[in-house]
Design an enzyme around this catalytic site. Structure first.
Site, PDB file in Angstrom:
ATOM      1  N   ARG A 149       0.823  -1.204   0.000  1.00 35.64           N
ATOM      2  CA  ARG A 149       0.000   0.000   0.000  1.00 35.64           C
ATOM      3  C   ARG A 149       0.861   1.260   0.000  1.00 35.64           C
ATOM      4  O   ARG A 149       0.353   2.358  -0.226  1.00 35.64           O
ATOM      5  CB  ARG A 149      -0.906   0.008   1.227  1.00 35.64           C
ATOM      6  CG  ARG A 149      -1.877  -1.154   1.287  1.00 35.64           C
ATOM      7  CD  ARG A 149      -2.492  -1.312   2.681  1.00 35.64           C
ATOM      8  NE  ARG A 149      -3.166  -0.110   3.130  1.00 35.64           N
ATOM      9  CZ  ARG A 149      -3.563   0.087   4.389  1.00 35.64           C
ATOM     10  NH1 ARG A 149      -3.306  -0.829   5.323  1.00 35.64           N
ATOM     11  NH2 ARG A 149      -4.183   1.213   4.714  1.00 35.64           N
ATOM     12  N   LYS A 179      -2.235   9.746   5.959  1.00 31.52           N
ATOM     13  CA  LYS A 179      -2.117   8.723   7.000  1.00 31.52           C
ATOM     14  C   LYS A 179      -0.787   7.977   6.847  1.00 31.52           C
ATOM     15  O   LYS A 179      -0.162   8.047   5.783  1.00 31.52           O
ATOM     16  CB  LYS A 179      -3.307   7.752   6.938  1.00 31.52           C
ATOM     17  CG  LYS A 179      -3.433   6.983   5.618  1.00 31.52           C
ATOM     18  CD  LYS A 179      -4.721   6.174   5.577  1.00 31.52           C
ATOM     19  CE  LYS A 179      -4.781   5.328   4.300  1.00 31.52           C
ATOM     20  NZ  LYS A 179      -6.056   4.612   4.160  1.00 31.52           N
ATOM     21  N   HIS A 180      -0.346   7.277   7.872  1.00 32.82           N
ATOM     22  CA  HIS A 180      -0.817   7.171   9.251  1.00 32.82           C
ATOM     23  C   HIS A 180       0.170   7.948  10.109  1.00 32.82           C
ATOM     24  O   HIS A 180       1.293   7.477  10.345  1.00 32.82           O
ATOM     25  CB  HIS A 180      -0.858   5.721   9.716  1.00 32.82           C
ATOM     26  CG  HIS A 180      -1.698   4.823   8.869  1.00 32.82           C
ATOM     27  ND1 HIS A 180      -1.219   4.187   7.747  1.00 32.82           N
ATOM     28  CD2 HIS A 180      -3.008   4.443   8.980  1.00 32.82           C
ATOM     29  CE1 HIS A 180      -2.174   3.438   7.211  1.00 32.82           C
ATOM     30  NE2 HIS A 180      -3.265   3.582   7.937  1.00 32.82           N
ATOM     31  N   HIS A 192      -4.316  -3.802  13.244  1.00 34.63           N
ATOM     32  CA  HIS A 192      -5.704  -4.235  13.401  1.00 34.63           C
ATOM     33  C   HIS A 192      -5.809  -5.340  14.450  1.00 34.63           C
ATOM     34  O   HIS A 192      -6.860  -5.511  15.075  1.00 34.63           O
ATOM     35  CB  HIS A 192      -6.254  -4.768  12.077  1.00 34.63           C
ATOM     36  CG  HIS A 192      -6.415  -3.722  11.020  1.00 34.63           C
ATOM     37  ND1 HIS A 192      -5.387  -3.328  10.209  1.00 34.63           N
ATOM     38  CD2 HIS A 192      -7.489  -2.968  10.669  1.00 34.63           C
ATOM     39  CE1 HIS A 192      -5.814  -2.381   9.384  1.00 34.63           C
ATOM     40  NE2 HIS A 192      -7.080  -2.148   9.649  1.00 34.63           N
ATOM     41  N   ASP A 260      -7.059   6.545  13.761  1.00 32.26           N
ATOM     42  CA  ASP A 260      -7.361   5.341  13.003  1.00 32.26           C
ATOM     43  C   ASP A 260      -8.526   4.668  13.738  1.00 32.26           C
ATOM     44  O   ASP A 260      -8.936   5.094  14.823  1.00 32.26           O
ATOM     45  CB  ASP A 260      -6.125   4.437  12.935  1.00 32.26           C
ATOM     46  CG  ASP A 260      -6.147   3.481  11.745  1.00 32.26           C
ATOM     47  OD1 ASP A 260      -7.225   3.285  11.142  1.00 32.26           O
ATOM     48  OD2 ASP A 260      -5.090   2.911  11.413  1.00 32.26           O
TER      49      ASP A 260
END
Length: 344
Positions: A149, A179-180, A192, A260
């Site tokens: 990404r 981000k981030h 996550h 986030d």
């Protein structure tokens, strides 16, 4: 026809210091009542919310009607794995890192075109903010959930390409969210699921990872990283007053800071406790993504209203929201196709 954006006034800004998701493809009566009372700053959509173009437009309309204003509606439409809208709703894209490699010396132009197309497609559906650019610097050890990404493995590359993404997003009619903050590229865990800890020294972080965000500190909105930077603090940046002060001071980011997703497992405690800790640390708005109504109720009961500097930054972000504009997606796509033919 793109949705109309109203001028910003105090009545245009939600008093609830959160960005919230909803459960499905249409707004239920209970959700509608909750959103009317909670009055969140904005909303975010996920794949579970997206079915057909007309349905997405209707959902965006209903979310805004629930709060009685043109609330911003966000999405993560990076391309590749993190792409909530897929064909036939929107163009399918390769992951950013692969796309940049394929574009070679014309990557900057290609990324600007790519994200202008993405933004124009979003605006056509009623969505007016995309959670990009992502200027985390890739490393060989960067966790797989993040690595492809990224836009590159050097500070120079991610700054140059991140600016192109932001410019393309604005040109296509959407607000960008960088981000981030202050940098996720050194993480070797998926935030996550776990809490990554970054052991790099202070000088290295300031000169590289943090510097990418310093170069883009003029963007209207930014999203935090749920990471511990051990050289600075023992708690994740999202809930660290020290790290939030660094983001405002050392990095110089003056825009609206959103967390986030507050329900990610990098953070501990209840969702409400996490949200309060983030707000106390200095985050302006708390992002809650999973659409769980009871979690959202507990979060909004715990958060303080959006006031003072946070409200001012929210107003500035909305004022930066591009006016409705006509973007010729076919023409942009033709330019991008020609670019790749030239590179080949």
């Amino acid at each position: 026809m793109h949705p109309r954006i109203y001028p910003v006034s105090s009545a245009s800004i939600g008093k609830g210091a959160a960005i919230l998701g909803c459960a499905g493809t249409e707004l239920g009566a209970e959700e509608r009542r909750f959103f009317a009372k909670a009055d969140p700053f904005g909303f975010i959509l996920f794949s579970r919310n997206l079915e057909t173009p007309d349905q997405v437009r209707r959902l965006c309309r209903d979310l805004r009607e629930a709060v009685g204003r043109e609330a911003p509606i966000l999405i993560d439409q990076e391309g590749g794995r993190v792409q909530r809208l897929r064909p036939p709703l929107a163009t399918q894209w390769t992951p950013p890192l692969e796309f940049v490699a394929a574009a070679g010396p014309r990557a900057e132009e290609a990324m600007r075109l790519r994200y202008a197309i993405i933004a124009a497609e979003l605006r056509g559906l009623g969505i007016d903010s995309n959670c990009a650019p992502m200027v985390d610097i890739a490393r060989p050890q960067t966790h797989a959930f993040l690595r492809n990404r990224c836009y590159g493995d050097t500070l120079e590359a991610v700054v140059r390409l991140g600016r192109a993404v932001a410019d393309g997003t604005l040109a296509g009619g959407c607000l960008p969210v960088v981000k981030h903050i202050p940098g996720h590229g050194l993480a070797q865990m998926d935030s996550h699921l776990d809490l990554p800890r970054i052991s790099a020294d202070r000088d290295s972080l300031v000169a590289h990872d943090f510097a990418a965000f310093r170069a883009l500190n003029d963007l209207p909105m930014g999203m935090t990283a749920h990471l511990v930077y051990e050289a600075f603090d023992t708690v994740p940046a999202t809930i660290s007053p020290l790290m939030m002060a660094l983001i405002r001071g050392e990095i110089g980011f003056g825009g609206l800071i959103m967390t986030d997703d507050i329900s990610m497992q990098a953070l501990s405690g209840s969702v409400a406790e996490r949200g309060v800790a983030a707000q106390y640390a200095g985050c302006d708005v708390v992002l809650h993504c999973n659409g769980d109504l009871e979690e959202m109720r507990s979060l909004m009961d715990a958060l303080l209203p959006l006031t003072g500097l946070a409200e001012s930054r929210a107003g500035d972000a909305l004022a930066a929201r591009p006016d409705s504009s006509t973007v010729d997606i076919d023409a942009l796509s033709a330019k991008l196709d020609a670019l790749f033919r030239d590179v080949a």
